[in-house]
Write a protein that holds these residues in place. Structure first.
Motif, PDB file in Angstrom:
ATOM      1  N   LYS A 161       0.840  -1.205   0.000  1.00  0.00           N
ATOM      2  CA  LYS A 161       0.000   0.000   0.000  1.00  0.00           C
ATOM      3  C   LYS A 161       0.872   1.252   0.000  1.00  0.00           C
ATOM      4  N   PRO A 162       0.604   2.200  -0.891  1.00  0.00           N
ATOM      5  CA  PRO A 162       1.383   3.448  -0.876  1.00  0.00           C
ATOM      6  C   PRO A 162       1.005   4.308   0.313  1.00  0.00           C
ATOM      7  N   LEU A 163       1.881   5.234   0.675  1.00  0.00           N
ATOM      8  CA  LEU A 163       1.596   6.153   1.770  1.00  0.00           C
ATOM      9  C   LEU A 163       0.441   7.064   1.384  1.00  0.00           C
ATOM     10  N   THR A 164      -0.469   7.274   2.321  1.00  0.00           N
ATOM     11  CA  THR A 164      -1.632   8.119   2.045  1.00  0.00           C
ATOM     12  C   THR A 164      -1.220   9.580   1.911  1.00  0.00           C
ATOM     13  N   CYS A 165      -0.586  10.106   2.907  1.00  0.00           N
ATOM     14  CA  CYS A 165      -0.136  11.505   2.899  1.00  0.00           C
ATOM     15  C   CYS A 165       1.296  11.557   3.418  1.00  0.00           C
ATOM     16  N   PRO A 166       2.290  11.327   2.575  1.00  0.00           N
ATOM     17  CA  PRO A 166       3.684  11.284   3.042  1.00  0.00           C
ATOM     18  C   PRO A 166       4.176  12.639   3.521  1.00  0.00           C
ATOM     19  N   PHE A 167       5.115  12.607   4.448  1.00  0.00           N
ATOM     20  CA  PHE A 167       5.736  13.830   4.960  1.00  0.00           C
ATOM     21  C   PHE A 167       7.196  13.548   5.253  1.00  0.00           C
ATOM     22  N   GLU A 168       7.991  14.595   5.335  1.00  0.00           N
ATOM     23  CA  GLU A 168       9.403  14.471   5.672  1.00  0.00           C
ATOM     24  C   GLU A 168       9.631  14.964   7.094  1.00  0.00           C
ATOM     25  N   LEU A 169      10.552  14.297   7.768  1.00  0.00           N
ATOM     26  CA  LEU A 169      10.858  14.652   9.153  1.00  0.00           C
ATOM     27  C   LEU A 169      12.367  14.734   9.299  1.00  0.00           C
ATOM     28  N   ARG A 170      12.856  15.918   9.610  1.00  0.00           N
ATOM     29  CA  ARG A 170      14.303  16.111   9.722  1.00  0.00           C
ATOM     30  C   ARG A 170      14.869  15.378  10.937  1.00  0.00           C
ATOM     31  N   ASN A 171      14.169  15.464  12.065  1.00  0.00           N
ATOM     32  CA  ASN A 171      14.588  14.748  13.278  1.00  0.00           C
ATOM     33  C   ASN A 171      13.397  14.688  14.226  1.00  0.00           C
ATOM     34  N   LEU A 172      13.617  14.063  15.355  1.00  0.00           N
ATOM     35  CA  LEU A 172      12.542  13.898  16.335  1.00  0.00           C
ATOM     36  C   LEU A 172      12.629  14.899  17.478  1.00  0.00           C
TER      37      LEU A 172
END
Length: 299
Positions: A228-239
């Motif tokens: 299944k592809p990602l529904t709404c992908p996002f990028e995260l630089r760090n936590l």
């Protein structure tokens, strides 16, 4: 005055029987083998054990995985003093998408328990307060190059395993935030008093669609492949931002807590929003949780 003597003998006999029964409860619960025999399930693999302090004897929690039914369940074995000292069993089961067979351990490892409480047996090793590690540091060591994330979940349990609970009711209203519990994710208790998550679930983009994984505090990883592809992908630089939010809301001293990071759909247009949000559910007692949400800046 004869009745006074009879009453005294009756009280002495009752106290003696109570003490004898309390000793039997103590003897059983201080023996890992005897306690395990009461908790074991058919066709189930032992994947973890947790022991905590009690009044008369330790309280035990055993986590099992059944590869045939793909269920994960936790059996608690503990003392009860009312109305008479006895041992009670409580079982909680939940279906899971993850295969926990790689974490299966031999019951003989239970004998290595040295009487410490709390203590956790996980992935073949006994952990105490002094040597439990941090799941966040393990996540940073997991290299996912140029990854777009679909969802990140951080889970914490103060004592005992947390599993199940697909929905947690909000204390502040007549609504809920499903799915707000860990579901089929086994959340080990956090022993180090650092108030950090012990397992993190991540979904990220892959050449085949997407991948899901659980990253545990000791570095153990379980992956669940999906097309299944990602529904709404996002990028995260760090936590960093998520961890700052986590610490801020830990002032409520929850028994259970979970934090999700995702990029939600707009409810009206059904299109992905242009912001990454976080949601925290904190439980003190029972299934009634406090809920907070907001925008995550570190994206």
């Amino acid at each position: 005055m004869k009745w006074i003597g009879t009453l005294f003998i009756f009280i002495l006999l009752a106290v003696s029987l109570w003490g004898l029964q309390a000793y039997r409860v103590h003897e059983t619960l201080t023996s890992p083998d005897k306690t395990f025999e009461m908790a074991t399930g058919e066709n189930a693999q032992l994947i973890a054990a947790y022991v905590d302090k009690g009044m008369l004897a330790p309280t035990w929690h055993f986590a099992f995985y059944n590869p045939k039914t793909r269920n994960i369940f936790v059996t608690s074995v503990k003392e009860s003093l009312w109305p008479w000292p006895h041992i009670t069993l409580k079982k909680q089961a939940c279906p899971t998408e993850y295969n926990y067979s790689s974490l299966a351990i031999q019951r003989t490892l239970l004998k290595n328990w040295r009487g410490q409480a709390p203590a956790l047996l996980f992935n073949g090793t006994w952990y105490s307060r002094d040597d439990q590690k941090d799941a966040l540091s393990m996540l940073t060591s997991l290299r996912i190059q140029n990854a777009s994330f679909g969802k990140i979940g951080l889970f914490y349990s103060k004592n005992g395993f947390w599993v199940g609970l697909d929905e947690i009711k909000s204390c502040g209203g007549d609504y809920s935030f499903p799915p707000a519990g860990p579901g089929g994710i086994l959340v080990p208790p956090e022993l180090s008093d650092k108030n950090l998550p012990t397992v993190i679930e991540i979904t990220w983009n892959s050449p085949y669609g997407s991948e899901r994984a659980l990253v545990f505090f000791n570095g153990a990883i379980i992956k669940a492949h999906t097309t299944k592809p990602l529904t709404c992908p996002f990028e995260l630089r760090n936590l960093t931002g998520a961890l700052r939010i986590w610490r801020e809301y830990f002032e409520y001293n929850p028994n259970r807590m979970a934090l999700w990071v995702s990029r939600p759909l707009d409810t009206s247009s059904k299109e992905c929003t242009n912001k990454t949000t976080w949601v925290i559910i904190a439980l003190r007692n029972g299934d009634c949780g406090n809920e907070w949400w907001g925008k995550l800046e570190d994206t």
